[in-house]
Design a protein around this motif. Structure first.
Motif, PDB file in Angstrom:
ATOM      1  N   LYS A 153      -6.589  -5.552 -37.603  1.00  0.00           N
ATOM      2  CA  LYS A 153      -6.402  -6.028 -38.984  1.00  0.00           C
ATOM      3  C   LYS A 153      -7.732  -6.071 -39.722  1.00  0.00           C
ATOM      4  O   LYS A 153      -7.831  -5.651 -40.877  1.00  0.00           O
ATOM      5  CB  LYS A 153      -5.763  -7.411 -38.981  1.00  0.00           C
ATOM      6  CG  LYS A 153      -4.318  -7.416 -38.557  1.00  0.00           C
ATOM      7  CD  LYS A 153      -3.767  -8.824 -38.519  1.00  0.00           C
ATOM      8  CE  LYS A 153      -2.352  -8.829 -37.968  1.00  0.00           C
ATOM      9  NZ  LYS A 153      -1.859 -10.201 -37.781  1.00  0.00           N
ATOM     10  N   LEU A 154      -8.763  -6.582 -39.052  1.00  0.00           N
ATOM     11  CA  LEU A 154     -10.077  -6.706 -39.682  1.00  0.00           C
ATOM     12  C   LEU A 154     -10.688  -5.343 -40.002  1.00  0.00           C
ATOM     13  O   LEU A 154     -11.235  -5.152 -41.088  1.00  0.00           O
ATOM     14  CB  LEU A 154     -11.004  -7.512 -38.775  1.00  0.00           C
ATOM     15  CG  LEU A 154     -12.380  -7.846 -39.326  1.00  0.00           C
ATOM     16  CD1 LEU A 154     -12.256  -8.656 -40.620  1.00  0.00           C
ATOM     17  CD2 LEU A 154     -13.179  -8.621 -38.300  1.00  0.00           C
ATOM     18  N   ALA A 160      -9.107  -2.591 -40.619  1.00  0.00           N
ATOM     19  CA  ALA A 160      -8.352  -1.998 -41.720  1.00  0.00           C
ATOM     20  C   ALA A 160      -8.784  -2.606 -43.056  1.00  0.00           C
ATOM     21  O   ALA A 160      -8.930  -1.891 -44.051  1.00  0.00           O
ATOM     22  CB  ALA A 160      -6.859  -2.204 -41.501  1.00  0.00           C
ATOM     23  N   GLU A 161      -9.002  -3.910 -43.087  1.00  0.00           N
ATOM     24  CA  GLU A 161      -9.473  -4.563 -44.316  1.00  0.00           C
ATOM     25  C   GLU A 161     -10.840  -4.031 -44.722  1.00  0.00           C
ATOM     26  O   GLU A 161     -11.087  -3.746 -45.899  1.00  0.00           O
ATOM     27  CB  GLU A 161      -9.551  -6.071 -44.107  1.00  0.00           C
ATOM     28  CG  GLU A 161      -8.210  -6.748 -43.968  1.00  0.00           C
ATOM     29  CD  GLU A 161      -8.345  -8.203 -43.541  1.00  0.00           C
ATOM     30  OE1 GLU A 161      -9.483  -8.734 -43.497  1.00  0.00           O
ATOM     31  OE2 GLU A 161      -7.302  -8.817 -43.237  1.00  0.00           O
ATOM     32  N   ARG A 162     -11.727  -3.882 -43.754  1.00  0.00           N
ATOM     33  CA  ARG A 162     -13.075  -3.393 -44.054  1.00  0.00           C
ATOM     34  C   ARG A 162     -13.056  -1.924 -44.470  1.00  0.00           C
ATOM     35  O   ARG A 162     -13.865  -1.502 -45.296  1.00  0.00           O
ATOM     36  CB  ARG A 162     -13.990  -3.608 -42.862  1.00  0.00           C
ATOM     37  CG  ARG A 162     -14.262  -5.083 -42.635  1.00  0.00           C
ATOM     38  CD  ARG A 162     -15.186  -5.343 -41.501  1.00  0.00           C
ATOM     39  NE  ARG A 162     -15.414  -6.784 -41.373  1.00  0.00           N
ATOM     40  CZ  ARG A 162     -16.066  -7.333 -40.379  1.00  0.00           C
ATOM     41  NH1 ARG A 162     -16.575  -6.592 -39.415  1.00  0.00           N
ATOM     42  NH2 ARG A 162     -16.221  -8.640 -40.330  1.00  0.00           N
ATOM     43  N   LYS A 165     -10.552  -0.484 -46.115  1.00  0.00           N
ATOM     44  CA  LYS A 165     -10.053  -0.504 -47.492  1.00  0.00           C
ATOM     45  C   LYS A 165     -11.172  -0.881 -48.450  1.00  0.00           C
ATOM     46  O   LYS A 165     -11.305  -0.298 -49.525  1.00  0.00           O
ATOM     47  CB  LYS A 165      -8.897  -1.499 -47.626  1.00  0.00           C
ATOM     48  CG  LYS A 165      -7.647  -1.081 -46.919  1.00  0.00           C
ATOM     49  CD  LYS A 165      -6.878  -0.127 -47.747  1.00  0.00           C
ATOM     50  CE  LYS A 165      -5.524   0.096 -47.123  1.00  0.00           C
ATOM     51  NZ  LYS A 165      -4.759   1.060 -47.832  1.00  0.00           N
ATOM     52  N   ALA A 166     -11.980  -1.865 -48.075  1.00  0.00           N
ATOM     53  CA  ALA A 166     -13.100  -2.289 -48.911  1.00  0.00           C
ATOM     54  C   ALA A 166     -14.122  -1.167 -49.084  1.00  0.00           C
ATOM     55  O   ALA A 166     -14.766  -1.057 -50.132  1.00  0.00           O
ATOM     56  CB  ALA A 166     -13.767  -3.522 -48.312  1.00  0.00           C
ATOM     57  N   GLU A 197      -8.959   5.446 -46.827  1.00  0.00           N
ATOM     58  CA  GLU A 197      -7.500   5.305 -46.760  1.00  0.00           C
ATOM     59  C   GLU A 197      -6.911   5.855 -45.465  1.00  0.00           C
ATOM     60  O   GLU A 197      -5.932   5.329 -44.963  1.00  0.00           O
ATOM     61  CB  GLU A 197      -6.846   6.023 -47.952  1.00  0.00           C
ATOM     62  CG  GLU A 197      -7.212   5.440 -49.308  1.00  0.00           C
ATOM     63  CD  GLU A 197      -6.706   4.021 -49.484  1.00  0.00           C
ATOM     64  OE1 GLU A 197      -5.604   3.717 -48.994  1.00  0.00           O
ATOM     65  OE2 GLU A 197      -7.427   3.220 -50.097  1.00  0.00           O
ATOM     66  N   ALA A 221      -3.852  -1.991 -37.281  1.00  0.00           N
ATOM     67  CA  ALA A 221      -4.561  -1.287 -38.350  1.00  0.00           C
ATOM     68  C   ALA A 221      -3.590  -0.518 -39.229  1.00  0.00           C
ATOM     69  O   ALA A 221      -3.714  -0.484 -40.456  1.00  0.00           O
ATOM     70  CB  ALA A 221      -5.602  -0.353 -37.759  1.00  0.00           C
ATOM     71  N   ALA A 273      -1.709  -2.863 -41.474  1.00  0.00           N
ATOM     72  CA  ALA A 273      -2.576  -3.377 -42.528  1.00  0.00           C
ATOM     73  C   ALA A 273      -2.872  -2.338 -43.597  1.00  0.00           C
ATOM     74  O   ALA A 273      -3.590  -2.626 -44.555  1.00  0.00           O
ATOM     75  CB  ALA A 273      -3.879  -3.902 -41.928  1.00  0.00           C
ATOM     76  N   LEU A 294      -3.918   1.161 -43.041  1.00  0.00           N
ATOM     77  CA  LEU A 294      -4.795   2.283 -42.708  1.00  0.00           C
ATOM     78  C   LEU A 294      -3.939   3.415 -42.152  1.00  0.00           C
ATOM     79  O   LEU A 294      -3.184   3.219 -41.210  1.00  0.00           O
ATOM     80  CB  LEU A 294      -5.845   1.836 -41.682  1.00  0.00           C
ATOM     81  CG  LEU A 294      -7.033   2.745 -41.452  1.00  0.00           C
ATOM     82  CD1 LEU A 294      -7.831   2.930 -42.734  1.00  0.00           C
ATOM     83  CD2 LEU A 294      -7.925   2.142 -40.385  1.00  0.00           C
TER      84      LEU A 294
END
Length: 117
Positions: free
Chosen positions: A76-77, A79-81, A83-84, A88, A110, A113, A115
């Motif tokens: 999850k983390l 995928a968030e990073r 996106k930031a 994609e 991932a 979330a 990705l």
């Protein structure tokens, strides 16, 4: 050939194919105690994002970094990073590990979330 040599041989084949495609890759490494994930650019020279179970935020959230729960949190983390950072889609580099257990949990988290693989 021992287990580690076999894993590295599988990893070499996968990385050669990803390098041929020239795409960003999500590289995963697992140990008995922790999970690590890095997003590496198409040239293979720069790490664009990374996450692991040694980070303070994840250590407070997950008791054991070598568990499926720890791998899910890292997925999850990362995928968030990603996106930031504006990423994609990636190619999944499992580093020769079987797509099973913690490696699969990280990839599924991932993907959920947002990705794309």
């Amino acid at each position: 050939m021992d287990k580690n040599q076999s894993r590295l041989r599988r990893a070499r084949k996968t990385r050669a194919k990803i390098a041929e495609l020239k795409v960003v890759r999500l590289s995963v490494h697992r140990t008995n105690s922790h999970m690590y994930a890095q997003i590496i650019d198409a040239t293979g020279g720069n790490v664009l994002a990374s996450a692991n179970t040694l980070e303070a935020g994840l250590r407070a959230e997950v008791k054991n970094g070598g568990s499926v729960a720890g791998a899910t949190a890292v997925g999850k983390l990362i995928a968030e990073r990603a996106k930031a950072a504006g990423i994609e889609s990636v190619a999944f580099d499992r580093s020769g590990f079987q797509y099973h257990g913690r490696v699969k949990a990280l990839a599924d988290a991932a993907r959920e979330a947002g990705l794309a693989f």
